[in-house]
Design a protein around this motif. Structure first.
Motif, PDB file in Angstrom:
ATOM      1  N   PHE A 355       0.833  -1.205   0.000  1.00 48.89           N
ATOM      2  CA  PHE A 355       0.000   0.000   0.000  1.00 48.89           C
ATOM      3  C   PHE A 355       0.867   1.255   0.000  1.00 48.89           C
ATOM      4  N   GLY A 356       1.965   1.216   0.759  1.00 50.76           N
ATOM      5  CA  GLY A 356       2.825   2.386   0.817  1.00 50.76           C
ATOM      6  C   GLY A 356       3.615   2.595  -0.457  1.00 50.76           C
ATOM      7  N   ASP A 357       3.561   1.646  -1.364  1.00 49.78           N
ATOM      8  CA  ASP A 357       4.337   1.727  -2.602  1.00 49.78           C
ATOM      9  C   ASP A 357       3.400   1.831  -3.806  1.00 49.78           C
ATOM     10  N   THR A 358       2.834   0.699  -4.228  1.00 49.25           N
ATOM     11  CA  THR A 358       2.028   0.696  -5.448  1.00 49.25           C
ATOM     12  C   THR A 358       0.683   1.385  -5.268  1.00 49.25           C
ATOM     13  N   ARG A 359       0.201   1.516  -4.046  1.00 45.68           N
ATOM     14  CA  ARG A 359      -1.107   2.138  -3.817  1.00 45.68           C
ATOM     15  C   ARG A 359      -0.968   3.555  -3.254  1.00 45.68           C
ATOM     16  N   ALA A 360       0.194   4.153  -3.492  1.00 49.18           N
ATOM     17  CA  ALA A 360       0.456   5.490  -2.944  1.00 49.18           C
ATOM     18  C   ALA A 360      -0.536   6.522  -3.460  1.00 49.18           C
ATOM     19  N   ALA A 361      -1.064   6.323  -4.671  1.00 50.42           N
ATOM     20  CA  ALA A 361      -2.009   7.302  -5.223  1.00 50.42           C
ATOM     21  C   ALA A 361      -3.267   7.389  -4.371  1.00 50.42           C
ATOM     22  N   LEU A 362      -3.697   6.257  -3.805  1.00 55.88           N
ATOM     23  CA  LEU A 362      -4.887   6.279  -2.953  1.00 55.88           C
ATOM     24  C   LEU A 362      -4.608   7.049  -1.665  1.00 55.88           C
ATOM     25  N   ALA A 363      -3.441   6.818  -1.099  1.00 52.99           N
ATOM     26  CA  ALA A 363      -3.055   7.572   0.100  1.00 52.99           C
ATOM     27  C   ALA A 363      -3.014   9.056  -0.208  1.00 52.99           C
ATOM     28  N   GLY A 364      -2.608   9.406  -1.437  1.00 49.38           N
ATOM     29  CA  GLY A 364      -2.530  10.806  -1.815  1.00 49.38           C
ATOM     30  C   GLY A 364      -3.879  11.507  -1.777  1.00 49.38           C
ATOM     31  N   VAL A 365      -4.954  10.758  -2.023  1.00 49.03           N
ATOM     32  CA  VAL A 365      -6.290  11.364  -1.961  1.00 49.03           C
ATOM     33  C   VAL A 365      -6.592  11.794  -0.527  1.00 49.03           C
ATOM     34  N   LEU A 366      -6.280  10.925   0.438  1.00 48.47           N
ATOM     35  CA  LEU A 366      -6.507  11.294   1.836  1.00 48.47           C
ATOM     36  C   LEU A 366      -5.552  12.406   2.266  1.00 48.47           C
ATOM     37  N   HIS A 367      -4.308  12.378   1.752  1.00 50.09           N
ATOM     38  CA  HIS A 367      -3.387  13.500   1.995  1.00 50.09           C
ATOM     39  C   HIS A 367      -4.058  14.815   1.602  1.00 50.09           C
ATOM     40  N   SER A 368      -4.635  14.826   0.407  1.00 53.12           N
ATOM     41  CA  SER A 368      -5.258  16.038  -0.109  1.00 53.12           C
ATOM     42  C   SER A 368      -6.405  16.504   0.779  1.00 53.12           C
ATOM     43  N   LEU A 369      -7.239  15.567   1.223  1.00 51.30           N
ATOM     44  CA  LEU A 369      -8.373  15.945   2.074  1.00 51.30           C
ATOM     45  C   LEU A 369      -7.896  16.528   3.403  1.00 51.30           C
ATOM     46  N   LEU A 370      -6.851  15.939   3.978  1.00 57.54           N
ATOM     47  CA  LEU A 370      -6.338  16.439   5.255  1.00 57.54           C
ATOM     48  C   LEU A 370      -5.722  17.831   5.106  1.00 57.54           C
ATOM     49  N   LEU A 371      -5.301  18.165   3.886  1.00 56.26           N
ATOM     50  CA  LEU A 371      -4.719  19.487   3.639  1.00 56.26           C
ATOM     51  C   LEU A 371      -5.762  20.529   3.237  1.00 56.26           C
ATOM     52  N   THR A 372      -6.887  20.073   2.667  1.00 58.23           N
ATOM     53  CA  THR A 372      -7.836  21.031   2.087  1.00 58.23           C
ATOM     54  C   THR A 372      -9.215  20.987   2.718  1.00 58.23           C
ATOM     55  N   ARG A 373      -9.525  19.985   3.511  1.00 59.31           N
ATOM     56  CA  ARG A 373     -10.821  19.845   4.155  1.00 59.31           C
ATOM     57  C   ARG A 373     -10.618  19.615   5.648  1.00 59.31           C
ATOM     58  N   HIS A 374     -11.720  19.619   6.374  1.00 55.81           N
ATOM     59  CA  HIS A 374     -11.714  19.155   7.756  1.00 55.81           C
ATOM     60  C   HIS A 374     -12.328  17.760   7.725  1.00 55.81           C
ATOM     61  N   VAL A 375     -11.573  16.736   8.130  1.00 56.83           N
ATOM     62  CA  VAL A 375     -12.019  15.354   8.006  1.00 56.83           C
ATOM     63  C   VAL A 375     -12.635  14.898   9.327  1.00 56.83           C
ATOM     64  N   LEU A 376     -13.860  14.401   9.255  1.00 56.84           N
ATOM     65  CA  LEU A 376     -14.549  13.839  10.415  1.00 56.84           C
ATOM     66  C   LEU A 376     -14.324  12.334  10.423  1.00 56.84           C
ATOM     67  N   PHE A 377     -13.611  11.828  11.436  1.00 58.41           N
ATOM     68  CA  PHE A 377     -13.316  10.399  11.560  1.00 58.41           C
ATOM     69  C   PHE A 377     -14.344   9.758  12.492  1.00 58.41           C
ATOM     70  N   VAL A 378     -15.059   8.755  11.974  1.00 57.93           N
ATOM     71  CA  VAL A 378     -16.100   8.072  12.748  1.00 57.93           C
ATOM     72  C   VAL A 378     -15.859   6.567  12.675  1.00 57.93           C
ATOM     73  N   GLY A 379     -15.881   5.917  13.829  1.00 58.15           N
ATOM     74  CA  GLY A 379     -15.782   4.457  13.848  1.00 58.15           C
ATOM     75  C   GLY A 379     -14.376   3.917  13.686  1.00 58.15           C
ATOM     76  N   THR A 380     -13.360   4.727  13.979  1.00 58.53           N
ATOM     77  CA  THR A 380     -11.975   4.256  13.872  1.00 58.53           C
ATOM     78  C   THR A 380     -11.216   4.578  15.148  1.00 58.53           C
ATOM     79  N   SER A 381     -10.329   3.663  15.528  1.00 56.49           N
ATOM     80  CA  SER A 381      -9.496   3.875  16.708  1.00 56.49           C
ATOM     81  C   SER A 381      -8.190   4.579  16.355  1.00 56.49           C
ATOM     82  N   MET A 382      -7.989   4.887  15.078  1.00 55.29           N
ATOM     83  CA  MET A 382      -6.775   5.565  14.592  1.00 55.29           C
ATOM     84  C   MET A 382      -5.517   4.729  14.860  1.00 55.29           C
ATOM     85  N   GLN A 383      -5.648   3.410  14.863  1.00 51.60           N
ATOM     86  CA  GLN A 383      -4.493   2.536  15.048  1.00 51.60           C
ATOM     87  C   GLN A 383      -4.020   1.909  13.740  1.00 51.60           C
ATOM     88  N   ASP A 384      -4.724   2.169  12.660  1.00 45.65           N
ATOM     89  CA  ASP A 384      -4.359   1.588  11.378  1.00 45.65           C
ATOM     90  C   ASP A 384      -3.009   2.130  10.916  1.00 45.65           C
TER      91      ASP A 384
END
Length: 541
Positions: A355-384
């Protein structure tokens, strides 16, 4: 113990709950859309006009429990409610009669004991449509009906101690109901800090600044397994001896998954994921989140419940990376794969590393949201591991030399107080505990639903019913004058026109409750659902 009244856009047939109120008439006929909930032995005949039931009213009663206890694959009890009066009535008397029927139905439901609410919920959940707005004759008085029905639902929830979900399908219905609620005192029993949070997040959502991250805890309320439970279920299938199975608990989760994947084989593993996380009934939280005016959703879940809940209110989500992103259409990023594409599922240590290599583009989408939006996290312990990596990368980018100080990029809704975890993440996100650490988790989860319900109400635009004639009675003199001017515009829209200018205008009119439509039909995320509470036509999903 006072219950809560939720207002939610959803499909009643697919919502996880304990009881469903089904509108009918004195002949005990229901529309075909309810057929999937009915056992074969009570159906005498069916055609396109309706389904006739082999049951009988007792005297002048208006509420009848479907015999046989819980029915259907979601274990819900069905209650038939007479909403079609046989005589002509004064409109005011007709509305009073309908509201009395709702009160009688809640009292009847309360007489059936439910010691264990569905999926371990803290309170029983009773769901109903806007009774009487189909054959019941209140279709043209929907605003007045909501103004009278909601207080009765509040009274019933307070008296009987269960929660009630008023389930609506049309955007104008939802907007009007939320306006009624905003004018009511005490619609949400929330601590002060959670009410302030709801106001802040509702404002962000209304201004298009909020994105939503949906974790496994949301789908657990629909009966799907958490990560630990998933490993247990895979172990059951694996055939490992007791010693090896006992040792799984000592391995990191991704390594335990890798061992189980090796034992099962990739083909069997993918088949299990596709079956276990396939389409099903969604939880109240899924529907409350899908109702938010949010354009960007992210999830690590494999299941399709967010997109099903959205489709049931006319929002067609593009599921990334499997669908094309379409301008103006909301989307959902499946960060760890999709059960409909089981080969995409991220489960083992090796897959996480990829995921950290070939799927980096997907991570980039969440990168973008964290930089440009306010993200509401529901149902996660943030341990992933992926979330930790992405948060670190965003932190590094925003703390670069010369970068201006930034506000935290999201809010995590944690069920219970966990000061250490909150402190760990304080540089990146605000962590808000729903309840004190000694609160039963089921109670905290219910309070989270109440919070989401409040956010949804406060984020709903107050104009979604402006051009819907069924809600004309709710408009002020100023609003009626504006509606009349806009209706003039509506009448001048050329029939069959296809220009982009006409498309923009019709899209605006539709958001204000108009039923105008371009030749190709309204965009899926703006389409208005049928107003007939008995019809409940199924949306393609």
């Amino acid at each position: 113990m006072t219950g809560h009244v939720f207002v939610v856009g959803a499909d009643l047939r697919r919502l996880v709950c304990d009881d469903v109120l089904v509108p009918t008439d004195r002949s005990l006929r229901v529309t075909p859309s309810w057929r999937g909930l009915l056992p074969d032995d009570v159906v005498t005949s069916e055609d396109r006009g309706g389904v006739c039931l082999d049951l009988r009213w007792r005297g002048d009663e208006r509420v009848l429990e479907l015999p046989g206890g819980r029915v259907g694959d979601a274990g819900r009890a069905l209650w038939l409610v007479d909403t079609v009066h046989q005589e002509e009535r004064d409109p005011d008397d007709a509305l009073r009669w309908l509201v009395d029927g709702a009160r009688e139905a809640l009292a009847a439901v309360a007489r059936r004991e439910v010691p264990d609410p569905v999926q371990g919920r803290a309170r029983r959940l009773v769901a109903l449509p806007a009774l009487g707005t189909g054959w019941g004759g209140a279709a043209g008085q929907r605003g007045t009906l909501l103004q009278r029905l909601l207080p009765v639902l509040h009274e019933g929830a307070a008296e009987h101690g269960f929660d009630v979900a008023l389930v609506l399908r049309g955007p104008s219905d939802l907007a009007a109901a939320q306006r009624v609620r905003r004018a009511e005192a005490g619609s949400w029993d929330l601590p002060g800090h959670l009410r302030e949070l709801a106001e802040d997040l509702g404002d962000r959502a209304r201004r298009g600044q909020l994105a939503a991250f949906v974790g496994a805890g949301v789908s657990a309320a629909a009966g799907l397994p958490t990560w630990e439970q998933l490993l247990d279920e895979l172990a059951e299938r694996s055939g490992l001896d007791d010693a090896l199975r006992g040792g799984l608990s000592g391995l990191p989760a991704q390594d335990a998954a890798a061992l189980l994947a090796r034992e099962l084989g990739r083909e069997q593993l993918e088949g299990f994921v596709k079956e276990r996380f396939g389409p099903g009934h969604y939880a109240l939280a899924h529907a409350l989140l899908a109702d938010l005016p949010v354009q960007e959703f992210v999830t690590t879940n494999y299941d399709p419940l967010v997109e099903l809940a959205a489709a049931d209110i006319g929002r067609d989500l593009s599921v990334l990376p499997f669908d094309d992103a379409v301008p103006g259409r909301p989307w959902l990023l499946k960060l760890h794969g999709d059960a409909a594409h089981p080969e995409s599922v991220v489960l083992t240590r090796e897959e996480y590393l990829q995921f950290g290599d070939t799927r980096a583009a997907l991570a980039g989408v969440l990168h973008s949201l964290l930089l440009t939006r306010h993200v509401l996290f529901v149902g996660t312990s943030m341990q992933d591991d992926d979330l930790i990596r992405i948060a670190h990368q965003v932190r590094s980018a925003t703390r670069a030399p010369g970068a201006a100080p930034r506000q935290r990029s999201g809010t995590v809704l944690a069920l219970l107080e966990d000061p250490a975890r909150a402190r760990l993440w304080e540089q990146d996100v605000q962590t808000v505990a729903i309840a004190p650490a000694d609160t039963p988790p089921a109670e905290a989860a219910r309070l989270l639903e109440v919070l989401l319900d409040c956010i949804g109400c406060l984020s709903t635009p107050p104009t979604g019913y402006l051009l819907d004639p069924a809600y004309r009675g709710m408009l002020s003199a100023e609003e009626r004058a504006l509606a009349e001017a806009l209706q003039q515009v509506e009448r001048t829209v050329p029939e069959g026109a296809s220009s982009s200018a006409v498309g923009e205008v019709t899209a605006l009119l539709r958001r204000l409750g108009s039923q105008v439509c371009t030749p190709d039909g309204p965009p899926p995320d703006e389409a208005s659902a049928p107003h007939d509470d008995r019809l409940q036509e199924q949306r393609p999903g």
